[in-house]
Scaffold this active site. Structure first.
Site, short mmCIF file in Angstrom:
data_model
loop_
_atom_site.label_atom_id
_atom_site.label_comp_id
_atom_site.label_asym_id
_atom_site.label_seq_id
_atom_site.Cartn_x
_atom_site.Cartn_y
_atom_site.Cartn_z
N ARG A 69 -17.12 32.11 77.17
CA ARG A 69 -17.99 33.16 77.68
C ARG A 69 -18.20 32.99 79.17
O ARG A 69 -18.21 31.87 79.68
CB ARG A 69 -19.34 33.14 76.95
CG ARG A 69 -19.29 33.75 75.56
CD ARG A 69 -20.66 33.76 74.90
NE ARG A 69 -21.15 32.42 74.68
CZ ARG A 69 -22.04 31.80 75.44
NH1 ARG A 69 -22.60 32.41 76.47
NH2 ARG A 69 -22.40 30.57 75.17
N TYR A 197 -11.46 36.95 75.19
CA TYR A 197 -11.97 35.76 74.51
C TYR A 197 -13.25 36.01 73.71
O TYR A 197 -14.18 36.66 74.20
CB TYR A 197 -12.24 34.63 75.53
CG TYR A 197 -12.60 33.38 74.79
CD1 TYR A 197 -11.59 32.58 74.26
CD2 TYR A 197 -13.92 33.04 74.52
CE1 TYR A 197 -11.90 31.48 73.50
CE2 TYR A 197 -14.23 31.94 73.77
CZ TYR A 197 -13.22 31.16 73.26
OH TYR A 197 -13.53 30.07 72.50
N GLY A 199 -16.70 35.45 72.54
CA GLY A 199 -17.99 36.07 72.83
C GLY A 199 -17.92 37.16 73.89
O GLY A 199 -18.85 37.95 74.01
N LYS A 206 -22.04 38.04 70.05
CA LYS A 206 -23.17 37.85 70.97
C LYS A 206 -23.59 39.16 71.63
O LYS A 206 -24.78 39.39 71.88
CB LYS A 206 -22.82 36.81 72.03
CG LYS A 206 -22.25 35.51 71.48
CD LYS A 206 -23.25 34.70 70.71
CE LYS A 206 -22.62 33.41 70.28
NZ LYS A 206 -23.36 32.43 69.61
N HIS A 226 -30.42 33.58 67.61
CA HIS A 226 -29.21 32.75 67.66
C HIS A 226 -29.40 31.55 66.71
O HIS A 226 -29.59 30.43 67.15
CB HIS A 226 -29.02 32.27 69.11
CG HIS A 226 -27.73 31.60 69.38
ND1 HIS A 226 -27.54 30.76 70.47
CD2 HIS A 226 -26.54 31.63 68.75
CE1 HIS A 226 -26.29 30.32 70.47
NE2 HIS A 226 -25.67 30.82 69.44
N SER A 248 -25.13 27.03 72.23
CA SER A 248 -23.71 27.00 71.87
C SER A 248 -23.18 25.57 71.91
O SER A 248 -23.48 24.82 72.83
CB SER A 248 -22.91 27.87 72.84
OG SER A 248 -23.37 29.20 72.74
N CYS A 250 -23.93 23.08 70.01
CA CYS A 250 -24.96 22.06 69.79
C CYS A 250 -25.25 21.83 68.31
O CYS A 250 -26.30 21.28 67.96
CB CYS A 250 -26.23 22.40 70.55
SG CYS A 250 -26.02 22.27 72.34
N ASP A 277 -24.54 31.23 62.85
CA ASP A 277 -24.70 31.59 64.26
C ASP A 277 -25.78 32.64 64.53
O ASP A 277 -26.48 32.54 65.52
CB ASP A 277 -23.36 32.09 64.81
CG ASP A 277 -23.28 32.02 66.33
OD1 ASP A 277 -23.67 30.99 66.89
OD2 ASP A 277 -22.82 32.99 66.96
N ASN A 368 -13.14 24.14 74.11
CA ASN A 368 -13.81 25.28 73.45
C ASN A 368 -12.81 26.03 72.55
O ASN A 368 -12.96 27.22 72.31
CB ASN A 368 -14.42 26.22 74.49
CG ASN A 368 -15.35 27.25 73.86
OD1 ASN A 368 -16.07 26.96 72.90
ND2 ASN A 368 -15.35 28.48 74.38
N ARG A 370 -11.22 27.30 69.11
CA ARG A 370 -12.04 27.81 68.00
C ARG A 370 -11.20 28.16 66.78
O ARG A 370 -10.00 28.37 66.88
CB ARG A 370 -12.75 29.10 68.47
CG ARG A 370 -13.70 28.90 69.63
CD ARG A 370 -15.12 28.80 69.17
NE ARG A 370 -16.04 28.36 70.22
CZ ARG A 370 -17.35 28.30 70.04
NH1 ARG A 370 -17.89 28.66 68.89
NH2 ARG A 370 -18.13 27.87 70.99
N ARG A 401 -29.45 19.56 73.06
CA ARG A 401 -28.68 18.36 73.33
C ARG A 401 -29.40 17.64 74.46
O ARG A 401 -29.28 18.03 75.62
CB ARG A 401 -27.29 18.83 73.77
CG ARG A 401 -26.16 17.89 73.63
CD ARG A 401 -24.89 18.61 74.08
NE ARG A 401 -24.13 19.15 72.97
CZ ARG A 401 -23.26 18.44 72.26
NH1 ARG A 401 -23.01 17.18 72.56
NH2 ARG A 401 -22.62 19.00 71.26
N GLY A 496 -24.16 15.09 58.17
CA GLY A 496 -24.79 15.17 56.85
C GLY A 496 -26.15 14.47 56.81
O GLY A 496 -27.07 14.92 56.11
N ASP A 497 -26.29 13.39 57.57
CA ASP A 497 -27.56 12.67 57.56
C ASP A 497 -28.70 13.46 58.20
O ASP A 497 -29.87 13.08 58.06
CB ASP A 497 -27.39 11.30 58.23
CG ASP A 497 -26.58 10.37 57.35
OD1 ASP A 497 -26.91 10.27 56.14
OD2 ASP A 497 -25.60 9.76 57.83
#
Ligand SMILES: Nc1nc2c(ncn2[C@@H]2O[C@H](COP(=O)(O)OP(=O)(O)OP(=O)(O)O)[C@@H](O)[C@H]2O)c(=O)[nH]1
Ligand SMILES: O=C([O-])CC(=O)C(=O)O
Ligand SMILES: [Mn+2]
Length: 586
Positions: A69, A197, A199, A206, A226, A248, A250, A277, A368, A370, A401, A496-497
């Protein structure tokens, strides 16, 4: 396919402007999609993959300048600049339309225009919305067929209504200097040109489902967010749902498809994916907040996806999937990306199509890169996926993050405080958008690049939704899976944790889990999160639950500067929350 005059007239206008050689209406049939696929193989727009190992799968390489994006080329085109707000690029529609018209004029000469009617949301849902995208890209067309409910079904849903979003797309010359992703919320229109591309070009995603829909949601009294949607089924068979907003790249797709740790599996817990998403949420008849997934597929980050981190995503991509900008393994005509496994192909082409082998410095797949995969492929897709009413949400989770500062998890005191928690979110930038990676920036509700109007008004809308929801409102939380140790390693095992944290969250939502009150909200003690079967000590847990007041005070200075940009659009409730937090931090 339709007698809807508003659609027919608009398509005629688009044809007159773009001047394609042919026009093809997309009906949603397999036969038509297959014809398009064959055509794209002929031109190289798509590359067929090993049909025994990856049936129905294809590879696409985007232009090397067109891999993410482009936020600096993304505009909100509303009449008044202040309605776009300080976090959006504003482009006056009076200038935008003529500027763009010049670029679109004749841009499809020698090409076919594909007309894609599509529905966002389950068919027949009161929350669903309709769009029509015209494009000159087969890749975009086939991607839209995976990501949305597209074709005749959309025109049938629309009938003679004029309530649909006009999406005009052309890859034109793919010239980054002439790239525009323009949204006209007041006109229900999106004009995107010179990018092919994700998004930027799959406009259901988006552009529509967040930027246009957030504006519609404000006007109509619902929420376009989002967020991924995850269901946790307990051993008695009851399923409860959480929605989580992370920026995005994250962790939304990963959390949405999580595999419960063994200790939970043994007891009979199951996790179900409703969406990864985009959540559209409205208040149901019982007064609770209900969410639908606006999409029908996943546009997921490939690198790092593997049999350990996200086996469900991997399984989802083994058929009828479009891979974008991953590496091609020439030995068996399959795909590869960094983090897929420890056996990089010896004989491959990288994402640009250049010869590649593991001794080379460059990455095989773009960071990135996909996969575009049908949701129905997902082994844990929820049986509520197509439910027109959606699923009731017990908890809303914000997250980003952050190497430091944000603890593993905390709970907001109430809705208003929760809106504050969402508004002060910050996260390190990722490869999902062009620009520098790893820079901390404020990203309220993970909506910074996606809110189609003034973010101050958006916060006000959140506050109002809370008032309407009253004591039926979901509880609000913040998580951070990404705290780093001094050597730069992730401390929390994640993936998973993360369910261990979700279980505490659900416990808080129903009032059964313990917490202590801290300056920033309610936090679990190290005893309140189940670590059974995990090689992770309570001391380590204490470390990532720790809140450093000095770091937080610093962070609040940055929030104060950020808030200042909104002037009187900043809701007074949020200003008061900030003052109260500063006081509590000392
Ligand atoms: N350390 C760690 N990394 C994670 C975790 N969850 C996801 N990741 C990594 O974060 C990256 C992005 O994860 P995704 O789940 O694809 O992120 P997303 O939010 O769906 O991204 P978009 O599709 O761009 O919106 C991948 O490289 C993952 O491996 C986690 O719990 N811990
Ligand atoms: O929109 C895209 O191109 C990919 C995506 O999901 C994001 O960046 O959040
Ligand atoms: Mn994702």
């Amino acid at each position: 396919m339709t007698t809807n005059k508003t659609v027919l007239t608009w398509v005629d206008e688009a044809v007159a402007l773009c001047k394609p050689d042919h026009v093809l209406w997309i009906d949603g049939s397999d036969k038509q999609a297959d014809t398009l696929r064959q055509e794209a193989f002929g031109t190289g727009e798509l590359i067929p993959l090993n049909q025994d190992k990856l049936p129905g799968c294809v590879l696409h390489r985007s232009d090397v300048n067109d891999v993410a994006r482009v936020e600096d080329r993304t505009f909100i085109c509303c009449r008044r600049k202040e309605d776009a707000g300080p976090t959006n690029n504003w482009f006056d529609p009076k200038e935008a339309y003529p500027t763009l018209r010049k670029l679109y004029d004749g841009c499809m000469k020698g090409r076919t225009m594909y007309v894609i009617p599509f529905v966002m949301g389950p068919l027949g849902s009161p929350s669903a919305k309709i769009g029509v995208e015209v494009t000159d890209s087969i890749y975009v067309t086939l991607s839209m067929l995976i990501m949305t409910r597209a074709g005749q079904c959309a025109l049938d849903e629309l009938g003679q209504s004029n309530d649909w979003v006009r999406c005009l797309h052309s890859k034109a010359e793919l010239d980054p200097a002439k790239r525009y992703i323009c949204h006209f919320p007041e006109d229900n229109a999106i004009w995107s040109i010179n990018s092919g591309y994700g998004g930027n070009a799959l406009m259901g995603k988006k552009c529509f489902a967040l930027r246009i829909a957030s504006y519609q949601a404000k006007t109509e009294g619902w929420m376009a967010e989002h967020m991924m949607i995850l269901g946790i089924q307990d051993p008695q068979g009851n399923t409860r749902y959480v929605a989580a907003a992370f920026p995005s790249a994250c962790g939304k797709t990963n959390l949405a498809m999580l595999i419960p740790p063994e200790i939970y599996q043994e007891k009979g817990y199951k996790a179900w994916c409703v969406g990864d998403d985009i959540a559209w949420m409205r208040i149901g008849e019982d007064g609770r907040l209900y969410a639908i997934n606006a999409e029908k597929g996943f546009f997921g980050v490939a690198p790092g996806t593997n049999a350990k981190s996200n086996p469900n995503a991997l399984a989802t991509t083994t058929r009828n999937t479009i891979f974008t900008n991953v590496a091609l393994n020439l030995d068996d005509n399959t795909v590869w990306w960094e983090g897929l496994d420890k056996n990089p192909p010896k004989n491959a082409l990288d994402w640009k199509g250049n010869p590649w082998n593991p001794d080379m410095e460059v990455k095989a797949a773009h960071p990135n890169s996909r996969f575009t995969a049908p949701a129905e492929n997902c082994p844990v897709i929820s049986d509520q996926f197509n439910d027109p009413q959606g699923v009731p949400i017990d908890a809303i989770i914000f997250g980003g993050r952050r190497a430091k500062t944000a603890p593993l998890v905390y709970q907001a005191r109430d809705w208003e405080h929760g809106v504050f928690v969402g508004s002060i979110m910050a996260s390190e930038t990722t490869a999902a958008t062009t620009g520098k990676v790893g820079v901390v920036r404020r990203d309220p509700m993970a909506m910074l690049p996606f809110c189609g109007y003034n973010m101050g008004d958006y916060w006000q809308h959140w506050l109002e939704m809370g008032k309407k929801l009253g004591d039926k409102a979901p509880k609000i939380f913040n998580v951070n899976w990404f705290r780093l140790d001094d050597e730069g390693h992730f401390i929390w095992p994640g993936f998973g944790d993360n369910m261990r944290v979700i279980m505490w969250i659900l416990g808080r939502a129903d009032g059964t889990a313990n917490a202590v009150e801290t300056a920033i909200g309610y936090e679990p003690t190290p005893d309140d999160i189940n670590l059974d079967g995990l090689d992770f000590s309570k001391e380590q847990l204490a470390e990532i639950l720790e809140v450093d007041p000095a770091l937080w005070r610093e962070d609040m200075e940055s929030v104060e500067q950020f808030y200042a940009r909104f002037g009187d659009k900043l809701p007074k409730e949020l200003k008061a929350q900030l003052e109260a937090l500063k006081k509590r931090l000392g």
